[in-house]
Design a protein around this motif. Structure first.
Motif, PDB file in Angstrom:
ATOM      1  N   THR A  66       0.916  -1.358  -0.058  1.00 24.18           N
ATOM      2  CA  THR A  66      -0.052  -0.046  -0.038  1.00 24.18           C
ATOM      3  C   THR A  66       0.853   1.290   0.056  1.00 24.18           C
ATOM      4  O   THR A  66       1.617   1.404   0.890  1.00 24.18           O
ATOM      5  N   THR A  67       0.712   2.151  -1.025  1.00 22.99           N
ATOM      6  CA  THR A  67       1.269   3.402  -1.169  1.00 22.99           C
ATOM      7  C   THR A  67       0.651   4.578  -1.499  1.00 22.99           C
ATOM      8  O   THR A  67      -0.462   4.321  -1.940  1.00 22.99           O
ATOM      9  N   GLN A  68       1.145   5.862  -1.239  1.00 24.93           N
ATOM     10  CA  GLN A  68       0.566   6.724  -2.005  1.00 24.93           C
ATOM     11  C   GLN A  68       1.159   7.138  -3.519  1.00 24.93           C
ATOM     12  O   GLN A  68       2.173   7.203  -3.482  1.00 24.93           O
ATOM     13  N   GLU A  69       0.427   7.168  -4.338  1.00 21.75           N
ATOM     14  CA  GLU A  69       0.636   7.168  -5.810  1.00 21.75           C
ATOM     15  C   GLU A  69       0.026   8.164  -6.476  1.00 21.75           C
ATOM     16  O   GLU A  69      -1.382   8.438  -6.265  1.00 21.75           O
ATOM     17  N   PRO A  70       0.655   9.080  -7.147  1.00 21.01           N
ATOM     18  CA  PRO A  70       0.366  10.295  -7.921  1.00 21.01           C
ATOM     19  C   PRO A  70      -0.199   9.567  -9.238  1.00 21.01           C
ATOM     20  O   PRO A  70       0.411   8.728  -9.811  1.00 21.01           O
ATOM     21  N   VAL A  71      -1.484   9.926  -9.599  1.00 26.42           N
ATOM     22  CA  VAL A  71      -2.011   9.722 -10.972  1.00 26.42           C
ATOM     23  C   VAL A  71      -2.122  11.016 -11.728  1.00 26.42           C
ATOM     24  O   VAL A  71      -2.931  12.029 -11.328  1.00 26.42           O
ATOM     25  N   GLU A 113      -5.051  17.954 -13.936  1.00 30.40           N
ATOM     26  CA  GLU A 113      -4.395  17.811 -12.564  1.00 30.40           C
ATOM     27  C   GLU A 113      -3.668  16.555 -12.409  1.00 30.40           C
ATOM     28  O   GLU A 113      -3.796  15.461 -12.991  1.00 30.40           O
ATOM     29  N   THR A 114      -2.854  16.514 -11.243  1.00 33.26           N
ATOM     30  CA  THR A 114      -2.385  15.462 -10.594  1.00 33.26           C
ATOM     31  C   THR A 114      -3.028  15.058  -9.406  1.00 33.26           C
ATOM     32  O   THR A 114      -2.897  16.075  -8.441  1.00 33.26           O
ATOM     33  N   ALA A 115      -3.687  13.833  -9.183  1.00 35.15           N
ATOM     34  CA  ALA A 115      -4.289  13.496  -8.066  1.00 35.15           C
ATOM     35  C   ALA A 115      -3.488  12.470  -7.278  1.00 35.15           C
ATOM     36  O   ALA A 115      -2.919  11.305  -7.870  1.00 35.15           O
ATOM     37  N   ASN A 116      -3.655  12.401  -5.907  1.00 31.82           N
ATOM     38  CA  ASN A 116      -3.114  11.595  -4.935  1.00 31.82           C
ATOM     39  C   ASN A 116      -4.036  10.328  -4.656  1.00 31.82           C
ATOM     40  O   ASN A 116      -5.276  10.750  -4.174  1.00 31.82           O
ATOM     41  N   TYR A 117      -3.484   9.082  -4.846  1.00 33.52           N
ATOM     42  CA  TYR A 117      -4.463   8.037  -4.438  1.00 33.52           C
ATOM     43  C   TYR A 117      -3.767   7.293  -3.604  1.00 33.52           C
ATOM     44  O   TYR A 117      -2.494   7.071  -3.502  1.00 33.52           O
ATOM     45  N   LYS A 118      -4.597   6.371  -2.642  1.00 32.32           N
ATOM     46  CA  LYS A 118      -4.058   5.413  -1.855  1.00 32.32           C
ATOM     47  C   LYS A 118      -4.217   4.217  -2.583  1.00 32.32           C
ATOM     48  O   LYS A 118      -5.184   3.697  -2.947  1.00 32.32           O
ATOM     49  N   TYR A 119      -3.174   3.560  -3.197  1.00 26.64           N
ATOM     50  CA  TYR A 119      -2.912   2.459  -3.868  1.00 26.64           C
ATOM     51  C   TYR A 119      -2.495   1.121  -3.096  1.00 26.64           C
ATOM     52  O   TYR A 119      -1.500   1.173  -2.437  1.00 26.64           O
ATOM     53  N   ARG A 120      -3.415   0.116  -3.445  1.00 27.58           N
ATOM     54  CA  ARG A 120      -3.036  -1.264  -2.782  1.00 27.58           C
ATOM     55  C   ARG A 120      -3.216  -2.158  -3.592  1.00 27.58           C
ATOM     56  O   ARG A 120      -3.909  -2.349  -4.617  1.00 27.58           O
ATOM     57  N   ASN A 121      -1.907  -3.194  -3.568  1.00 27.47           N
ATOM     58  CA  ASN A 121      -1.849  -4.301  -4.473  1.00 27.47           C
ATOM     59  C   ASN A 121      -1.624  -5.464  -3.720  1.00 27.47           C
ATOM     60  O   ASN A 121      -0.643  -5.667  -3.148  1.00 27.47           O
TER      61      ASN A 121
END
Length: 419
Positions: free
Chosen positions: A166-171, A176-184
Motif C-alpha cells: 500500500t502506497t500513496q501514488e500520484p495519478v 491535474e495530478t491527483a493522489n491516490y491510496k494504492y493497494r496491490n
C-alpha cells in the motif's frame, strides 16, 4: 603451497588434453563447507565420479558455485588417485546468509520511506531463499517470498510469492495530478528451469487485486477502482558474469514479459515487456565499471495508470517517489566503483554515477522519448560499506542531483548495490 598445487593442477590437465589416454574423475570432494550440504553441491555440479577430467567443465562448475548466495569464493584442486584417475576438490568459502535488508530514501521535499526485511539465502543448506519485508511508505506493507531454483532437480525449481503493498501514488490526469491510496495484494507461483550454465527461464501466474482510493475531497469525481486481475509472466535470462568478492565482470541480459487481464475497462488488458542489459568491467586492480540499460514498452493506452514509473528507489537516484508514469521507458545507469580501503573482511568502496532516463507518455508516440519534460539526468556520488563474508552485505549511500528541467535532489540508502 597453493601455487604449487595450482601449477600441478594446470600441468595435469594440460597433459590430459595432449595425451591419447583419457583421464577420469575418481571422486568429487567438497571442502570448507559448513552449512551448505555437500550433496547439494554435487547435485548441481557437472563433474561427477566416472566423468572425463576436463578443466573447462571444472571451471564452469566453480563459476556456478561463486554465483550462489551462500558462497563468498570458490576454487578447485586436482590430485592423482590411481591409474588414470584423479580426485577433484571444490574448496568453498561460505557467506553468512541470514541477512537483514534495509532500504531508505528521501528527497529535498522531506519525503521519507523505508523497507526493512529479513531473508535466509541458504535454507536447509540447499540455497533456498525464504524471507520477507515490512515497508513504511506513508502506509504499511509486507511481503513473503520463497525461492528454490534446484528444488526438484539440478535444473528445475519453484518460487512462491505473496505481497500486500500500500502506497500513496500520484495519478496524472490531463487537468491535474491527483493522489491516490494504492493497494496491490497478490499471490504468485513460478516454475524455474535452467537450460544450461548461462541460460535460464521462469514461467508463472499471478493473481492480484488493485485498489485505487482517492485521497482528500473528490470534488471532481475522479475514478476509484477495485479490480481483480490475472497476470502471466515469463522471464528469460542470459548470465555470463564472473565474481571475485566485490568485483564483477561480464555481461548479463534479462528479458521480462507479462500479459495482464482485467475486469474493468478503466484498467484494460495490456502487455508489458522490458529488457535489462548489464555490463561489468574490471578497471585495474581496484576499479569496477558497472552499467545497466533498461528498454521497455507496454500497451500504449491513454490512461493515468501507466505501468512504467519514474522512481527514486528503482531507476533514478534523487528523483523522488513515483514522480511520473509512462508506457515506454529507456533508462541508463552507469557508475564507476573504486575500492578506497580494504582490510580483511571489510571494504570501503566509493562510486560516481550518472542515472538518466526518459519515458513515453500514455497514448503518446516515440517522439516523447526526446521531449525535454520527459528526460531526467541525475549525476551523483556514493559510498559502499561491504562485508566480504556476508551475502549482499553492502550498505550503500547515494546522493543524486538533477541537472535537467524541474530537477530535485536527494539521498538513497539501501542494502546491496543499486544494480
Amino acid at each position: 603451497m597453493k601455487k604449487v598445487t595450482l601449477f600441478f593442477t594446470f600441468f595435469a590437465l594440460v597433459v590430459s588434453g595432449l595425451s591419447s589416454q583419457e583421464y577420469i574423475v575418481h571422486d568429487l570432494k567438497i571442502q570448507g563447507n559448513k552449512k551448505i550440504k555437500a550433496s547439494f553441491i554435487k547435485n548441481i555440479s557437472t563433474v561427477k565420479s566416472g566423468s572425463k577430467l576436463d578443466s573447462l567443465v571444472i571451471e564452469q562448475d566453480v563459476l556456478r558455485l561463486k554465483r550462489l548466495p551462500s558462497v563468498a569464493h570458490a576454487y578447485y584442486q586436482v590430485f592423482p588417485s590411481e591409474g588414470n584417475q584423479y580426485n577433484v576438490f571444490y574448496n568453498i568459502e561460505e557467506n553468512f546468509t541470514l541477512i537483514p535488508s534495509l532500504n531508505v530514501y528521501t528527497t529535498d521535499d522531506d519525503e521519507f520511506a523505508y523497507r526493512l526485511g529479513l531473508y535466509e539465502f541458504n535454507l536447509l543448506g540447499r540455497n533456498m531463499i525464504f524471507g520477507g519485508f515490512y515497508q513504511k511508505d506513508i502506509y504499511s506493507s509486507y511481503a513473503v517470498n520463497f525461492r528454490a531454483p534446484y528444488l526438484f532437480s539440478n535444473k528445475l525449481g519453484l518460487a512462491v510469492n505473496h505481497q500486500d503493498l500500500t502506497t500513496q501514488e500520484p495519478v496524472f490526469f490531463e487537468d491535474e495530478t491527483a493522489n491516490y491510496k494504492y493497494r496491490n495484494k497478490s499471490f504468485e507461483v513460478l516454475g524455474l528451469y535452467e537450460f544450461n550454465f548461462k541460460n535460464r527461464f521462469e514461467l508463472g501466474i499471478n493473481y492480484f487485486v488493485e485498489d485505487y482510493t482517492f485521497k482528500g475531497e473528490n470534488i471532481n469525481n475522479k475514478p476509484e477502482l477495485n479490480v481483480h486481475k490475472w497476470l502471466v509472466k515469463g522471464i528469460y535470462e542470459y548470465n555470463n558474469l564472473d565474481y571475485y568478492y566485490q568485483y564483477i565482470s561480464g555481461f548479463r541480459s534479462q528479458f521480462n514479459f507479462q500479459y495482464v487481464t482485467s475486469t474493468n475497462n478503466m484498467l484494460p488488458d495490456f502487455f508489458i515487456g522490458w529488457n535489462d542489459f548489464f555490463y561489468f568491467k574490471r578497471i585495474g586492480s581496484k576499479g569496477n565499471w558497472a552499467s545497466r540499460l533498461r528498454m521497455g514498452l507496454s500497451t500504449n493506452d491513454e490512461t493515468p495508470f501507466a505501468p512504467f514509473s519514474v522512481d527514486n528507489n528503482l531507476n533514478v537516484r534523487g528523483v523522488g517517489n513515483t514522480i511520473d508514469r509512462g508506457t515506454g521507458v529507456i533508462v541508463l545507469n552507469t557508475e564507476y566503483r573504486h575500492t578506497l580501503y580494504e582490510k580483511g573482511w571489510f571494504v570501503l568502496q566509493g562510486n560516481a554515477f550518472v542515472d538518466s532516463g526518459t519515458w513515453r507518455n500514455p497514448g503518446g508516440d516515440f517522439g516523447d522519448f526526446s521531449k525535454e519534460d520527459n528526460v531526467k539526468v541525475y549525476p551523483g556520488l556514493g559510498l559502499r560499506f561491504i562485508h566480504k563474508k556476508i551475502y549482499n552485505a553492502i550498505f550503500r549511500i547515494d546522493y543524486g542531483h538533477g541537472v535537467t528541467k524541474n530537477a530535485t535532489k536527494g539521498f538513497v540508502f539501501g542494502i546491496g548495490q543499486y544494480f
